[in-house]
Design an enzyme around this catalytic site. Structure first.
Site, PDB file in Angstrom:
ATOM      1  N   ASP A 193       0.800  -1.215   0.000  1.00  0.00           N
ATOM      2  CA  ASP A 193       0.000   0.000   0.000  1.00  0.00           C
ATOM      3  C   ASP A 193       0.836   1.271   0.000  1.00  0.00           C
ATOM      4  O   ASP A 193       0.352   2.328  -0.405  1.00  0.00           O
ATOM      5  CB  ASP A 193      -0.943   0.001   1.202  1.00  0.00           C
ATOM      6  CG  ASP A 193      -2.106  -0.970   1.017  1.00  0.00           C
ATOM      7  OD1 ASP A 193      -2.261  -1.485  -0.104  1.00  0.00           O
ATOM      8  OD2 ASP A 193      -2.847  -1.225   1.980  1.00  0.00           O
ATOM      9  N   TYR A 209      -9.890  -1.193   2.299  1.00  0.00           N
ATOM     10  CA  TYR A 209      -9.471  -1.047   3.698  1.00  0.00           C
ATOM     11  C   TYR A 209      -9.140   0.396   4.046  1.00  0.00           C
ATOM     12  O   TYR A 209      -8.715   1.183   3.196  1.00  0.00           O
ATOM     13  CB  TYR A 209      -8.252  -1.928   3.993  1.00  0.00           C
ATOM     14  CG  TYR A 209      -8.601  -3.275   4.575  1.00  0.00           C
ATOM     15  CD1 TYR A 209      -9.084  -3.390   5.872  1.00  0.00           C
ATOM     16  CD2 TYR A 209      -8.462  -4.443   3.823  1.00  0.00           C
ATOM     17  CE1 TYR A 209      -9.411  -4.625   6.412  1.00  0.00           C
ATOM     18  CE2 TYR A 209      -8.787  -5.680   4.351  1.00  0.00           C
ATOM     19  CZ  TYR A 209      -9.262  -5.758   5.649  1.00  0.00           C
ATOM     20  OH  TYR A 209      -9.592  -6.984   6.182  1.00  0.00           O
TER      21      TYR A 209
END
Length: 623
Positions: free
Chosen positions: A286, A370
C-alpha cells in the site's frame, strides 16, 4: 525557510514542475507518480547552523504514458538545476489515481468481459465495478517490460449499493495500462454472485442509549506549533508529510536530548492466502504501489478527532505534477490516558496519584476496501508508541463449501485469510548518532547451587554486532526485546543510556519459502532488521515495488554486513496482524489494532515525571 526538512509548499511544487518542463523532461503524456522533498543527508542536517544556506531539492518520478518509460529526477529549486536523471529499474512507478477508472474502461471494452457477464446473467454492465489491483511479479509470459494491473469484478444492485457484497468470482483480467488492452482474460469458474446487500451506512434503526461525552480544555491545548515544529511538555519534533509514507516525524527529542531523527511507516504489505487461479497473485504494497500519503483522508472534528485539535493540511503533487491540498490531513491533540503513577504508603500515610496524558499525532487513509489509521503517541514519561487501526471492508469472494483459505462471513460470501504487515523505519539518535543494539530476553535458572528453591530467573543479553546478526524474530515466550543504547553516554549508574523496542510478537509473513511475495516483501519475514544509516536506503522493499523482482530493499541493504556497534543506526521493525475474518467483521470491520512501543531504559536517572502536578483537585494528593 527555517529548516531543510520543511515540507514542500504549493509554490515549490509549481516551481518544480516548471523547472522539469523547462528542461524538456515533461511532455503532454508525462505523469508524476511521485514528487516529494529530497531530504538532505542526516549528517548535513545535524551539522547545519541556523545561518547556513538551504538547497531545496525535490525528487520526481516521471512516467511517460505513451511509452511506459520512467525515470527519477533530482532537481534543485534553489539553483534551478537538474542534478541527476536515472532510468527507473527493478520495478515500475506506483499506480496512478487516473489508472483506476482507466482499467475499468479497458476491461469493459473487451468482448470477453461482456461474454463472461452475460453467462452470469449480468445485463447492466454500468453496475459492474472493476477493481484495479497491483500485479506483482509471477513470471507470467508476456508481462516482462509491461506496466500491468489485474482486475477483479463486483456488482452493484444500484449506484449507491456497496459492491463488495457481490463479488463476481472466478473472473480476472490482466491489463496492460500503457497499451490499454487486456492481455489475458480468465473465466476460471462460474460461482454464484452473493445476493445479500452489505450497506452498513443505512442501518434499519439507531440506538438512543448513548449520553454525550464532552472533552474540553477550557484553557486551550498544552502544545505549541511553530512552522510545523511541535513542543509539548518535554517533547520537541517536526511534522512532515510525504506522498508515499504519509505522516513523518523528524528530530524527536526529550528535554533537549535527541531520540529519533526520523520515524515513518516506510512500507506495508497486505498478503492474501487464497491460492485459487483467480486470486493467487493478491498481494498489495500500500505504500510502494499505491502511496499512503496520496490516499489520505480529510479528517472531521467530532467524528475522526475529539477535543482541542490542531490540524495540518497536506500539500502534495497530483498526477500532473500540480499541487493539491488535503485539508485536515493530520490531527494533533492531547488526551488523558489514565493513571501515570500512584502509591498509598502504609507507613507515612502518603497518598499520591498522577494522571498520564499523551500527545497524539495521527492520520487516516483509504486504499481500496481497507482504511488505516496511524497513531503516534508521545507520553509524559518519554515513551513513544505507534498504534495502527485497521478498519473498512473485507476483500470478498464467493463462498465455496469446504474451502480452507477463506472465512464464511455472510450468506454466499467469503473473505480470504490475509495479513496486514507494516514496517516502521526508525532512524535512531539516542543521545547522539553513535548507537549500539542488543537483544534482551528472559532466562530461567535451573535448581542447583545458588538457586536451591528454583525461584530465580534472570535475563541474557546478546549484542547484535553486524547487520546479518540483527535480522531477528520476536518471541513472546522469552519476552524478547531490543535495546538501542549509546555507549558514549552514561547515566548516573555508569550504564549506557538507552531505549527498548517492545514488539507485540505476532506472526511475520506466512507465505512459503520460494513464494514470489516472500522474495518481494522480505522485510515482513522478520520482526527486526538493523542497518547502518545510508541516505539512499529509504524503503524496506526497495525504491520501486510495483512489479518488482525479489531481493530488493533490506536483503540488498545488509549484503555488506556492516558493523553495528557505536554506529549511526536505522532500526526497521516489521509488525502487524494476521486476519482470519469473522462474521462480526462484515459488512464493515470494527477497528483492529497492532503496533509497538519504544520505552526509555536507563535514559533517565530516575522517574522523569516526578514533577507532574496533581490533576487540579486536592483529593489527588495528601500533604
Amino acid at each position: 525557510m527555517a529548516s531543510p526538512l520543511a515540507r514542500l509548499t504549493a509554490d515549490e511544487i509549481i516551481a518544480a514542475r516548471a523547472l522539469l518542463e523547462a528542461e524538456g523532461l515533461v511532455t503532454e503524456t508525462t505523469r508524476f507518480p511521485y514528487l516529494g522533498l529530497e531530504e538532505p543527508p542526516k549528517a548535513e542536517v545535524l551539522a547545519r547552523k541556523e545561518s547556513d544556506p538551504i538547497d531545496r531539492r525535490v525528487r520526481a518520478v516521471l512516467l511517460d504514458l505513451a511509452t511506459g518509460d520512467a525515470r527519477t529526477v533530482i532537481a534543485s529549486l534553489t539553483r534551478g538545476a537538474i542534478d541527476r536523471v536515472d532510468a527507473v529499474t527493478g520495478g515500475r512507478p506506483p499506480v496512478l489515481m487516473e489508472e483506476f477508472p482507466a482499467v475499468e474502461e479497458i476491461v469493459k471494452a473487451d468482448p470477453r468481459f461482456t461474454e463472461a457477464m452475460g453467462r452470469r446473467g449480468v445485463t447492466d454492465l454500468d453496475l459492474v465495478r472493476v477493481a484495479p489491483l497491483s500485479a506483482g511479479d509471477y513470471g507470467i509470459e508476456g508481462e516482462s517490460g509491461r506496466r500491468m494491473l489485474r482486475a477483479l469484478m463486483f456488482l452493484q444492485n444500484r449506484p449507491d449499493d456497496h459492491c463488495w457484497a457481490h463479488p463476481i468470482d472466478g473472473v480476472v483480467a490482466y491489463v496492460d495500462v500503457i497499451a490499454r488492452k487486456v492481455t489475458e482474460f480468465h473465466d476460471h469458474e462460474d460461482l454464484p454472485i452473493p445476493a445479500e446487500e452489505g450497506n452498513f451506512d443505512r442501518p434499519a434503526s439507531l440506538r438512543d442509549t448513548q449520553k454525550p461525552i464532552e472533552i474540553t480544555q477550557p484553557e486551550g491545548a498544552s502544545f505549541t506549533v511553530t512552522d510545523d515544529v511541535v513542543e509539548w511538555e518535554n517533547w520537541r519534533f517536526r511534522i512532515g508529510f510525504d506522498a508515499r509514507e504519509g505522516l513523518t516525524l523528524h528530530q524527536l527529542s526529550f528535554a533537549g536530548r535527541p531520540l529519533v531523527y526520523r520515524a515513518s511507516i516506510a512500507e506495508m504489505v497486505v498478503a492474501y492466502g487464497d491460492p485459487s487461479p483467480t486470486r493467487f497473485w493478491q498481494n498489495y504494497f500500500d505504500a510502494g504501489e499505491y502511496l499512503l500519503g496520496q490516499s489520505t483522508n480529510s479528517l472531521s472534528l467530532g467524528c475522526d478527532c475529539l477535543g482541542e485539535i490542531h490540524y495540518f493540511d497536506a500539500v502534495l503533487a497530483d498526477g500532473d505534477g500540480r499541487p493539491k491540498v488535503i485539508e485536515n490531513a493530520i490531527c494533533l491533540h492531547e488526551e488523558d490516558h489514565g493513571i501515570l503513577w500512584k502509591h498509598t504508603d502504609i507507613f507515612t500515610g502518603s497518598e499520591e496519584v498522577r494522571r498520564q496524558r499523551r500527545l497524539v499525532i495521527s492520520f487516516f487513509l483509504t486504499v481500496g476496501n481497507y482504511d488505516y489509521g496511524f497513531y503516534w503517541y508521545l507520553y509524559l514519561d518519554g515513551a513513544i508508541q505507534l498504534e495502527v487501526k485497521a478498519t473498512g471492508i473485507l476483500f470478498t469472494s464467493a463462498h465455496v463449501e469446504g474451502g480452507r483459505h477463506a472465512a464464511h462471513v455472510a450468506p454466499g460470501l467469503a473473505a480470504a485469510f490475509h495479513q496486514h504487515l507494516y514496517c516502521a523505519r526508525l532512524d535512531m539518535t539516542v543521545d547522539g548518532t553513535a548507537n549500539s543494539i542488543a537483544e534482551h530476553e528472559v532466562e530461567r535458572v535451573p535448581i542447583g547451587p545458588g538457586n536451591r528453591y528454583g525461584n530465580a530467573f534472570t535475563y541474557k543479553v546478546t549484542p547484535l554486532r553486524t547487520e546479518s546478526e540483527a535480522v531477528r524474530d520476536a518471541d513472546p515466550v522469552s519476552g524478547r526485546a531490543w535495546h538501542i543504547t549509546n555507549p558514549g553516554s552514561l547515566n548516573r549508574l555508569g550504564r549506557p543510556v538507552g531505549y527498548v523496542l517492545l514488539p507485540d510478537a505476532r506472526p511475520p509473513l506466512l507465505a512459503a519459502e520460494g513464494a514470489s511475495i516472500r522474495g518481494r516483501a522480505a522485510f515482513a519475514g522478520h520482526h527486526l532488521w538493523v542497518t547502518q544509516y545510508d541516505p539512499d536506503e529509504r524503503f524496506p522493499a526497495g525504491e520501486f515495488v510495483n512489479q518488482s523482482p525479489p531481493g530488493q530493499g533490506l536483503p540488498a541493504f545488509i549484503a555488506g554486513d556492516r558493523p553495528l556497534e557505536e554506529q549511526d543506526l536505522v532500526v526497521w521493525h516489521a509488525f502487524g496482524a494476521t486476519h482470519f475474518p469473522r462474521p462480526e467483521d462484515w459488512p464493515v470491520m470494527p477497528v483492529d489494532t497492532c503496533g509497538f512501543i519504544l520505552k526509555p531504559v536507563g535514559f533517565f536517572d530516575t522517574n522523569p515525571t516526578l514533577d507532574v502536578p496533581a490533576s487540579g483537585t486536592e483529593a489527588c494528593h495528601a500533604d
